[in-house]
Design a protein around this motif. Structure first.
Motif, PDB file in Angstrom:
ATOM      1  N   VAL A   1      32.904  29.988  34.892  1.00 30.46           N
ATOM      2  CA  VAL A   1      33.215  31.030  35.263  1.00 30.46           C
ATOM      3  C   VAL A   1      34.136  31.848  34.396  1.00 30.46           C
ATOM      4  CG1 VAL A   1      34.557  32.496  37.305  1.00 30.46           C
ATOM      5  CG2 VAL A   1      32.895  30.942  37.673  1.00 30.46           C
ATOM      6  N   LEU A   2      35.293  31.094  33.829  1.00 32.79           N
ATOM      7  CA  LEU A   2      36.147  31.714  33.071  1.00 32.79           C
ATOM      8  C   LEU A   2      35.615  32.164  31.602  1.00 32.79           C
ATOM      9  CD1 LEU A   2      39.438  29.325  33.746  1.00 32.79           C
ATOM     10  CD2 LEU A   2      39.226  32.109  34.040  1.00 32.79           C
ATOM     11  N   ALA A   3      34.856  31.032  31.068  1.00 34.18           N
ATOM     12  CA  ALA A   3      34.122  31.326  30.011  1.00 34.18           C
ATOM     13  C   ALA A   3      32.774  32.312  29.674  1.00 34.18           C
ATOM     14  CB  ALA A   3      33.592  29.957  29.474  1.00 34.18           C
ATOM     15  N   TYR A   4      32.055  32.611  30.857  1.00 39.36           N
ATOM     16  CA  TYR A   4      31.031  33.232  30.969  1.00 39.36           C
ATOM     17  C   TYR A   4      30.666  34.335  32.096  1.00 39.36           C
ATOM     18  CZ  TYR A   4      29.494  29.438  27.907  1.00 39.36           C
ATOM     19  OH  TYR A   4      29.388  28.349  26.942  1.00 39.36           O
ATOM     20  N   GLY A   5      31.872  34.266  32.999  1.00 43.01           N
ATOM     21  CA  GLY A   5      31.597  35.258  34.193  1.00 43.01           C
ATOM     22  C   GLY A   5      32.218  36.403  33.784  1.00 43.01           C
ATOM     23  N   THR A   6      31.982  37.486  34.800  1.00 44.08           N
ATOM     24  CA  THR A   6      32.716  38.777  34.620  1.00 44.08           C
ATOM     25  C   THR A   6      34.185  38.605  35.324  1.00 44.08           C
ATOM     26  OG1 THR A   6      31.890  39.403  36.924  1.00 44.08           O
ATOM     27  CG2 THR A   6      30.404  39.738  35.000  1.00 44.08           C
TER      28      THR A   6
ATOM     29  N   ARG B   1      44.996  26.242  36.118  1.00 43.74           N
ATOM     30  CA  ARG B   1      44.937  24.949  35.534  1.00 43.74           C
ATOM     31  C   ARG B   1      43.460  24.928  34.641  1.00 43.74           C
ATOM     32  NH1 ARG B   1      46.877  23.588  40.508  1.00 43.74           N
ATOM     33  NH2 ARG B   1      44.748  23.079  41.210  1.00 43.74           N
ATOM     34  N   ALA B   2      42.559  25.323  35.383  1.00 45.50           N
ATOM     35  CA  ALA B   2      41.297  25.663  34.326  1.00 45.50           C
ATOM     36  C   ALA B   2      41.438  25.921  33.198  1.00 45.50           C
ATOM     37  CB  ALA B   2      40.047  25.836  35.379  1.00 45.50           C
ATOM     38  N   PHE B   3      42.123  27.280  33.197  1.00 49.07           N
ATOM     39  CA  PHE B   3      42.194  27.985  32.002  1.00 49.07           C
ATOM     40  C   PHE B   3      42.967  27.189  30.962  1.00 49.07           C
ATOM     41  CE2 PHE B   3      44.604  31.234  29.561  1.00 49.07           C
ATOM     42  CZ  PHE B   3      43.427  31.969  29.083  1.00 49.07           C
ATOM     43  N   ASP B   4      44.085  26.626  31.438  1.00 50.16           N
ATOM     44  CA  ASP B   4      45.245  25.938  30.722  1.00 50.16           C
ATOM     45  C   ASP B   4      44.319  24.629  30.046  1.00 50.16           C
ATOM     46  OD1 ASP B   4      47.102  27.603  31.123  1.00 50.16           O
ATOM     47  OD2 ASP B   4      47.938  26.533  32.515  1.00 50.16           O
ATOM     48  N   GLY B   5      43.337  24.044  30.632  1.00 56.19           N
ATOM     49  CA  GLY B   5      42.900  23.223  30.115  1.00 56.19           C
ATOM     50  C   GLY B   5      41.403  23.358  29.015  1.00 56.19           C
ATOM     51  N   MET B   6      41.266  24.536  28.937  1.00 58.13           N
ATOM     52  CA  MET B   6      39.969  24.975  27.918  1.00 58.13           C
ATOM     53  C   MET B   6      40.676  25.434  26.818  1.00 58.13           C
ATOM     54  SD  MET B   6      38.340  27.510  30.558  1.00 58.13           S
ATOM     55  CE  MET B   6      36.850  27.926  29.385  1.00 58.13           C
ATOM     56  N   LYS B   7      39.694  25.140  25.557  1.00 58.40           N
ATOM     57  CA  LYS B   7      40.373  25.457  24.336  1.00 58.40           C
ATOM     58  C   LYS B   7      40.128  26.963  24.167  1.00 58.40           C
ATOM     59  CE  LYS B   7      38.281  21.399  22.188  1.00 58.40           C
ATOM     60  NZ  LYS B   7      37.234  20.434  21.644  1.00 58.40           N
ATOM     61  N   PRO B   8      41.015  27.570  23.443  1.00 56.02           N
ATOM     62  CA  PRO B   8      40.908  28.980  23.316  1.00 56.02           C
ATOM     63  C   PRO B   8      39.550  29.555  22.755  1.00 56.02           C
ATOM     64  CG  PRO B   8      43.048  28.375  22.494  1.00 56.02           C
ATOM     65  CD  PRO B   8      42.259  26.998  22.823  1.00 56.02           C
ATOM     66  N   THR B   9      38.837  28.635  21.759  1.00 58.49           N
ATOM     67  CA  THR B   9      37.600  29.075  21.421  1.00 58.49           C
ATOM     68  C   THR B   9      36.485  28.903  22.327  1.00 58.49           C
ATOM     69  OG1 THR B   9      37.278  26.700  20.488  1.00 58.49           O
ATOM     70  CG2 THR B   9      38.341  28.380  19.075  1.00 58.49           C
ATOM     71  N   ALA B  10      36.843  28.560  23.265  1.00 57.37           N
ATOM     72  CA  ALA B  10      35.668  28.614  24.484  1.00 57.37           C
ATOM     73  C   ALA B  10      35.450  29.794  25.139  1.00 57.37           C
ATOM     74  CB  ALA B  10      36.043  27.305  25.598  1.00 57.37           C
ATOM     75  N   ILE B  11      36.530  30.710  25.081  1.00 60.97           N
ATOM     76  CA  ILE B  11      36.381  32.145  25.536  1.00 60.97           C
ATOM     77  C   ILE B  11      36.193  33.073  24.360  1.00 60.97           C
ATOM     78  CG2 ILE B  11      37.421  33.752  27.149  1.00 60.97           C
ATOM     79  CD1 ILE B  11      38.790  31.173  28.588  1.00 60.97           C
ATOM     80  N   HIS B  12      35.740  34.202  24.655  1.00 63.70           N
ATOM     81  CA  HIS B  12      35.611  35.214  23.668  1.00 63.70           C
ATOM     82  C   HIS B  12      37.279  35.751  23.449  1.00 63.70           C
ATOM     83  CE1 HIS B  12      35.170  39.203  22.022  1.00 63.70           C
ATOM     84  NE2 HIS B  12      34.077  38.999  21.505  1.00 63.70           N
TER      85      HIS B  12
ATOM     86  N   LYS C   1      38.504  38.692  25.770  1.00 61.85           N
ATOM     87  CA  LYS C   1      38.558  38.118  26.948  1.00 61.85           C
ATOM     88  C   LYS C   1      39.680  37.077  27.399  1.00 61.85           C
ATOM     89  CE  LYS C   1      35.514  36.482  30.647  1.00 61.85           C
ATOM     90  NZ  LYS C   1      34.318  35.718  30.892  1.00 61.85           N
ATOM     91  N   TYR C   2      40.059  36.079  26.249  1.00 63.03           N
ATOM     92  CA  TYR C   2      40.934  35.247  26.421  1.00 63.03           C
ATOM     93  C   TYR C   2      42.241  35.993  26.444  1.00 63.03           C
ATOM     94  CZ  TYR C   2      43.774  31.053  25.273  1.00 63.03           C
ATOM     95  OH  TYR C   2      44.586  29.972  25.651  1.00 63.03           O
ATOM     96  N   HIS C   3      42.581  36.598  25.484  1.00 57.18           N
ATOM     97  CA  HIS C   3      43.798  37.473  25.548  1.00 57.18           C
ATOM     98  C   HIS C   3      43.970  38.144  26.811  1.00 57.18           C
ATOM     99  CE1 HIS C   3      47.078  39.964  23.878  1.00 57.18           C
ATOM    100  NE2 HIS C   3      46.511  41.144  24.464  1.00 57.18           N
ATOM    101  N   TYR C   4      42.942  38.981  27.350  1.00 54.27           N
ATOM    102  CA  TYR C   4      43.056  39.660  28.612  1.00 54.27           C
ATOM    103  C   TYR C   4      43.467  38.727  29.656  1.00 54.27           C
ATOM    104  CZ  TYR C   4      41.994  42.294  32.810  1.00 54.27           C
ATOM    105  OH  TYR C   4      41.889  43.043  33.908  1.00 54.27           O
TER     106      TYR C   4
ATOM    107  N   GLN D   1      44.708  35.724  29.617  1.00 57.26           N
ATOM    108  CA  GLN D   1      46.077  35.290  29.269  1.00 57.26           C
ATOM    109  C   GLN D   1      47.362  36.194  29.643  1.00 57.26           C
ATOM    110  OE1 GLN D   1      47.074  34.192  25.053  1.00 57.26           O
ATOM    111  NE2 GLN D   1      47.811  32.131  25.929  1.00 57.26           N
ATOM    112  N   LYS D   2      47.024  37.398  29.249  1.00 58.24           N
ATOM    113  CA  LYS D   2      48.073  38.456  29.270  1.00 58.24           C
ATOM    114  C   LYS D   2      48.180  39.105  30.679  1.00 58.24           C
ATOM    115  CE  LYS D   2      50.653  42.153  26.874  1.00 58.24           C
ATOM    116  NZ  LYS D   2      50.737  42.357  25.599  1.00 58.24           N
ATOM    117  N   TYR D   3      46.850  39.345  31.229  1.00 60.15           N
ATOM    118  CA  TYR D   3      47.206  40.338  32.309  1.00 60.15           C
ATOM    119  C   TYR D   3      46.722  39.426  33.797  1.00 60.15           C
ATOM    120  CZ  TYR D   3      47.495  43.719  29.010  1.00 60.15           C
ATOM    121  OH  TYR D   3      47.913  44.735  27.986  1.00 60.15           O
ATOM    122  N   LEU D   4      45.719  38.708  33.667  1.00 62.54           N
ATOM    123  CA  LEU D   4      45.118  38.214  34.977  1.00 62.54           C
ATOM    124  C   LEU D   4      45.526  37.048  35.282  1.00 62.54           C
ATOM    125  CD1 LEU D   4      42.839  39.117  36.968  1.00 62.54           C
ATOM    126  CD2 LEU D   4      41.349  37.566  35.905  1.00 62.54           C
ATOM    127  N   LEU D   5      45.964  36.010  34.547  1.00 68.40           N
ATOM    128  CA  LEU D   5      46.429  34.605  34.882  1.00 68.40           C
ATOM    129  C   LEU D   5      48.000  34.753  34.579  1.00 68.40           C
ATOM    130  CD1 LEU D   5      43.540  32.783  33.586  1.00 68.40           C
ATOM    131  CD2 LEU D   5      43.877  33.383  35.865  1.00 68.40           C
TER     132      LEU D   5
END
Length: 92
Positions: free
Chosen positions: A45-50, A68-79, A82-85, A87-91
Motif C-alpha cells: 500500500v505504501l509503495a503502490y497505493g494512493t 513500522r512498515a514504512f521504516d522497514g522499507m528501503k527509500p528506493t521502494a517508493i517513488h 511520494k517517499y518525501h511526502y 516522511q514529512k507530512y503523513l507519517l
C-alpha cells in the motif's frame, strides 16, 4: 452487532474493493489475498497505493503499524516524491 477488530477492516476492505487494491496486489490471486501478512500488505500500500488508501490503512491498522512498515522499507521502494511526502507530512 459487535465491532470488528481494526486489522480485520483492512482485509475486509481489500476483499470487497478489489479495484482499489488491484494496482497494489496485481501479482496476487484474489483468493490468496486474505492470507497475506499485514506487513506485506502495508508495504505494498505504501509503495503502490494512493494517499487515500494509505490513510485508510492507517485507520484500519493504526498509524504505528504503518510507520513500522514504512521504516522497514528501503527509500528506493517508493517513488522519491511520494517517499518525501509520506516522511514529512503523513507519517510524522
Amino acid at each position: 452487532e459487535p465491532a470488528k477488530p481494526a486489522r480485520a477492516l483492512l482485509w475486509y476492505n481489500m476483499l470487497m474493493n478489489t479495484q482499489d487494491y488491484a494496482p497494489v496486489l496485481w501479482d496476487i490471486a484474489e483468493g490468496d489475498r486474505a492470507s497475506l501478512p499485514e506487513e506485506f500488505v502495508l508495504r505494498r500500500v505504501l509503495a503502490y497505493g494512493t494517499i487515500s488508501l494509505i490513510i485508510f490503512a492507517m485507520k484500519a491498522c493504526g498509524s504505528d503499524a504503518v510507520c513500522r512498515a514504512f521504516d522497514g522499507m528501503k527509500p528506493t521502494a517508493i517513488h522519491p516524491r511520494k517517499y518525501h511526502y509520506l516522511q514529512k507530512y503523513l507519517l510524522t
